[in-house]
Design an enzyme around this catalytic site. Structure first.
Site, PDB file in Angstrom:
ATOM      1  CB  CYS A   1      -0.917   0.029   1.230  1.00 44.02           C
ATOM      2  SG  CYS A   1      -2.278  -1.135   1.132  1.00 44.02           S
ATOM      3  CD  GLN A   2       0.246   6.413  -3.243  1.00 49.74           C
ATOM      4  OE1 GLN A   2      -0.245   5.790  -4.164  1.00 49.74           O
ATOM      5  NE2 GLN A   2       0.153   7.709  -3.147  1.00 49.74           N
TER       6      GLN A   2
END
Length: 143
Positions: free
Chosen positions: A53-54
């Site tokens: 996930c960013q």
């Protein structure tokens, strides 16, 4: 308790109310994140961070009464809405149901195509983690 497909149908209907207005759809997603119950601070640990996930996303998975229960948090409002959406669909379901769920509602509401590539990868990572945690619970409690 409603099934995964019933929950997906509810979400599809809710998103259809906004037509193609993606600003309104994003606002709705953000509101879902705001309604996500707070995860206990002590559960925000390194091993609960969803890789890929960013943003930072912590997911806590528990198994009780033959069902999976998820809580989560994120440091980004859209991502928090995405994880809230997934929790709404998958929490209080059996591990078997979660593992088998195709989760076609994501494409039906157009979410994947309206996310940046990094956010879309993060969504896949969330789903993978929820299914992996469900498989682990199934194995652990099968005996």
């Amino acid at each position: 308790m409603s099934s995964i497909s019933e929950r997906e149908a509810e979400i599809i209907s809710e998103f259809e109310l906004f037509g193609e207005d993606w600003e309104a759809r994003y606002e709705y997603l953000i509101d879902m994140g705001k309604d996500l119950p707070a995860i206990a601070p002590e559960l925000k640990t390194e091993e609960r961070i969803i890789q890929g996930c960013q943003s930072l996303v912590w997911l806590n998975s528990t198994y009780a009464d033959s069902k999976m229960h998820f809580t989560a948090d994120s440091d980004a409002i859209i991502t928090k809405g995405m994880v809230a959406l997934m929790i709404r669909v998958l929490t209080d379901q059996t591990p078997e149901e979660i593992i088998k769920a195709p989760l076609t509602f994501i494409d039906q509401i157009g979410l994947r195509e309206h996310l940046s590539p990094n956010r879309a990868n993060g969504l896949v990572s969330m789903i993978t983690r929820m299914k992996t945690d469900s498989a682990a619970a199934l194995i652990e409690h099968k005996n």
